[in-house]
Design a protein around this motif. Sequence first.
Motif, PDB file in Angstrom:
ATOM      1  N   ASN A   1      17.529 -93.937   9.055  1.00 31.40           N
ATOM      2  CA  ASN A   1      17.339 -93.326  10.207  1.00 31.40           C
ATOM      3  C   ASN A   1      16.421 -92.161  10.365  1.00 31.40           C
ATOM      4  O   ASN A   1      16.114 -91.506  11.431  1.00 31.40           O
ATOM      5  N   LYS A   2      15.624 -91.791   9.312  1.00 33.76           N
ATOM      6  CA  LYS A   2      15.027 -90.310   9.396  1.00 33.76           C
ATOM      7  C   LYS A   2      13.749 -90.257  10.158  1.00 33.76           C
ATOM      8  O   LYS A   2      13.477 -89.432  10.728  1.00 33.76           O
TER       9      LYS A   2
ATOM     10  N   ASN B   1      19.629 -84.976   2.756  1.00 32.81           N
ATOM     11  CA  ASN B   1      18.720 -86.391   2.895  1.00 32.81           C
ATOM     12  C   ASN B   1      17.726 -85.576   3.964  1.00 32.81           C
ATOM     13  O   ASN B   1      16.397 -86.051   4.219  1.00 32.81           O
TER      14      ASN B   1
ATOM     15  N   LYS C   1      14.687 -90.161  13.620  1.00 30.07           N
ATOM     16  CA  LYS C   1      15.451 -89.182  14.097  1.00 30.07           C
ATOM     17  C   LYS C   1      14.309 -87.889  14.120  1.00 30.07           C
ATOM     18  O   LYS C   1      14.643 -86.915  14.944  1.00 30.07           O
TER      19      LYS C   1
ATOM     20  N   ALA D   1      27.783 -88.480  10.674  1.00 25.29           N
ATOM     21  CA  ALA D   1      27.955 -87.289   9.750  1.00 25.29           C
ATOM     22  C   ALA D   1      27.587 -86.208  10.913  1.00 25.29           C
ATOM     23  O   ALA D   1      28.577 -85.379  11.565  1.00 25.29           O
ATOM     24  N   SER D   2      26.564 -85.945  11.619  1.00 27.47           N
ATOM     25  CA  SER D   2      26.200 -85.027  12.701  1.00 27.47           C
ATOM     26  C   SER D   2      26.099 -85.817  13.692  1.00 27.47           C
ATOM     27  O   SER D   2      26.019 -84.990  14.830  1.00 27.47           O
ATOM     28  N   GLY D   3      26.186 -87.063  13.915  1.00 20.69           N
ATOM     29  CA  GLY D   3      26.376 -87.810  15.021  1.00 20.69           C
ATOM     30  C   GLY D   3      25.037 -88.379  15.903  1.00 20.69           C
ATOM     31  O   GLY D   3      25.197 -89.147  16.684  1.00 20.69           O
ATOM     32  N   GLY D   4      24.038 -87.897  15.598  1.00 19.92           N
ATOM     33  CA  GLY D   4      22.708 -88.227  16.284  1.00 19.92           C
ATOM     34  C   GLY D   4      22.533 -89.909  16.297  1.00 19.92           C
ATOM     35  O   GLY D   4      21.935 -90.454  17.158  1.00 19.92           O
ATOM     36  N   THR D   5      22.696 -90.463  15.011  1.00 17.29           N
ATOM     37  CA  THR D   5      22.313 -91.581  14.902  1.00 17.29           C
ATOM     38  C   THR D   5      23.321 -92.569  15.636  1.00 17.29           C
ATOM     39  O   THR D   5      22.870 -93.438  16.314  1.00 17.29           O
TER      40      THR D   5
ATOM     41  N   TYR E   1      26.984 -91.574   2.217  1.00 14.84           N
ATOM     42  CA  TYR E   1      26.894 -92.206   3.659  1.00 14.84           C
ATOM     43  C   TYR E   1      27.137 -93.687   3.661  1.00 14.84           C
ATOM     44  O   TYR E   1      28.126 -94.292   4.159  1.00 14.84           O
TER      45      TYR E   1
ATOM     46  N   THR F   1      21.147 -96.401   6.570  1.00 11.64           N
ATOM     47  CA  THR F   1      20.519 -95.293   7.367  1.00 11.64           C
ATOM     48  C   THR F   1      19.802 -94.719   6.171  1.00 11.64           C
ATOM     49  O   THR F   1      19.369 -93.346   6.376  1.00 11.64           O
ATOM     50  N   GLY F   2      19.542 -95.350   5.083  1.00 10.69           N
ATOM     51  CA  GLY F   2      18.776 -94.800   4.158  1.00 10.69           C
ATOM     52  C   GLY F   2      19.636 -93.544   3.301  1.00 10.69           C
ATOM     53  O   GLY F   2      20.640 -94.108   2.758  1.00 10.69           O
ATOM     54  N   GLY F   3      18.846 -92.717   2.569  1.00  8.18           N
ATOM     55  CA  GLY F   3      19.589 -91.408   1.750  1.00  8.18           C
ATOM     56  C   GLY F   3      19.569 -91.768   0.549  1.00  8.18           C
ATOM     57  O   GLY F   3      20.208 -90.921  -0.395  1.00  8.18           O
TER      58      GLY F   3
ATOM     59  N   SER G   1      20.140 -83.967  14.651  1.00  7.38           N
ATOM     60  CA  SER G   1      20.978 -84.622  15.790  1.00  7.38           C
ATOM     61  C   SER G   1      20.816 -83.835  17.091  1.00  7.38           C
ATOM     62  O   SER G   1      21.569 -82.810  17.430  1.00  7.38           O
TER      63      SER G   1
HETATM   64  C1  LIG Z   1      21.845 -91.754   4.548  1.00  4.01           C
HETATM   65  C2  LIG Z   1      22.394 -91.037   5.814  1.00  4.01           C
HETATM   66  N1  LIG Z   1      23.317 -91.983   6.416  1.00  4.01           N
HETATM   67  C3  LIG Z   1      23.837 -91.445   7.428  1.00  4.01           C
HETATM   68  C4  LIG Z   1      23.616 -90.167   8.210  1.00  4.01           C
HETATM   69  C5  LIG Z   1      24.200 -89.827   9.350  1.00  4.01           C
HETATM   70  O1  LIG Z   1      23.583 -89.549  10.216  1.00  4.01           O
HETATM   71  P1  LIG Z   1      23.988 -88.595  11.548  1.00  4.01           P
HETATM   72  O2  LIG Z   1      23.892 -87.216  10.765  1.00  4.01           O
HETATM   73  O3  LIG Z   1      23.116 -88.963  12.515  1.00  4.01           O
HETATM   74  O4  LIG Z   1      25.294 -88.857  11.737  1.00  4.01           O
HETATM   75  C6  LIG Z   1      22.950 -89.250   7.190  1.00  4.01           C
HETATM   76  C7  LIG Z   1      22.544 -88.029   7.779  1.00  4.01           C
HETATM   77  O5  LIG Z   1      21.704 -87.680   8.568  1.00  4.01           O
HETATM   78  C8  LIG Z   1      22.279 -90.054   6.198  1.00  4.01           C
HETATM   79  O6  LIG Z   1      21.510 -88.978   5.405  1.00  4.01           O
END
Ligand SMILES: Cc1ncc(COP(=O)(O)O)c(C=O)c1O
Length: 317
Positions: A45-46, A74, A49, A180-184, A260, A288-290, A151
């Motif tokens: 997602n990086k 991340n 975002k 986690a922070s919700g933007g995704t 995650y 979402t990677g990480g 986010s």
């Molecule tokens: C690998 C990974 N997955 C999921 C998320 C959750 O995304 P979000 O913070 O947009 O909810 C994050 C945090 O950014 C993340 O690093």
Amino acid sequence: MQSAEITALPVVARWQPIHQPLLLQRQVELWVYQLNTAIPQLSGNKWLKLKYHIAQAQQAQKAGFLTFGGAFSNHLAAVAAMCRYHGLKSLAYVRADQLDNHNPTLAFCLQQGMQIQLLSREQYRLRNDAGFLQQLQQQHQHFLIVPEGGSSVAGASGVAELELDLTPNGKASHIICAAASGGTLAGIINGAGCKVLGIAVVKDPSLPARISQLLHSSNNQQNWSLNTDFCGAGYARFDDSVLQFCREMAQQQLYLEPIYTGKALAGVFALIKQGYFPPGSRLSFFHTGGLQGLAGLHYRKLITNADFALLSGLAAD
Ligand SMILES: Cc1ncc(COP(=O)(O)O)c(C=O)c1O
């Protein structure tokens, strides 16, 4: 001031079908959507975002990004890489008592040219406080403030461009991701034409409200839910069952980390077992990677050498 342009970073999208006896039993199809770039810290997602934050910085003629994160974040690694790629500066307020140059995430950030300022746990709680942010903006007028995790409306807009419902076998019934922070999750909801399920990996009672704030209209508010059953002992804590799940997925060449994507996908399997998804469901899970976070877990001895190699895909033939 250096100028910045959103330069398209080559991104490779891939749908991976998951095969497990449980899926056959429950007549549920599961696809994992991966988005990989040549800069691994920007995969998942990086890039999405951050790309409209680059546009904002460019429009406002900012010199760089100012952001927030934990010492193994991340998001910090992604901001450092994204700014470096676009010739921008980066400044991070990091939740830590001292700067550990051996921490692999911070070492990477420093190597990308990121400046780091430390905040105590108490100070860090102010990261979304309007007064604190105003003060920081006055102090660093030439920086664009990017919230923790990226986010924001801009962050969610990038994610909304994905077509996560279009699996190779047809339209998905549900799109799922870690939250986690919700933007995704907000971005997915804004862009989706099917049900969306977020699996919370943090214990944060304000998360549903934070997601709602980033949604376009009341229409799509009906179409999503946030499951909070699988965050276990809290953010960045995981038990051996999640780690074991990541190991099993790695045997299928699906590489996850336990904070995650591993925690969230293990939750999806638990829901499948409980019969949460009707037979005939087709699930699309956004990876979402990480994976950069695995080095930090290994550094803190929270995973073994063997797990580090296996989960990173380095043990594969
Ligand atoms: C690998 C990974 N997955 C999921 C998320 C959750 O995304 P979000 O913070 O947009 O909810 C994050 C945090 O950014 C993340 O690093």
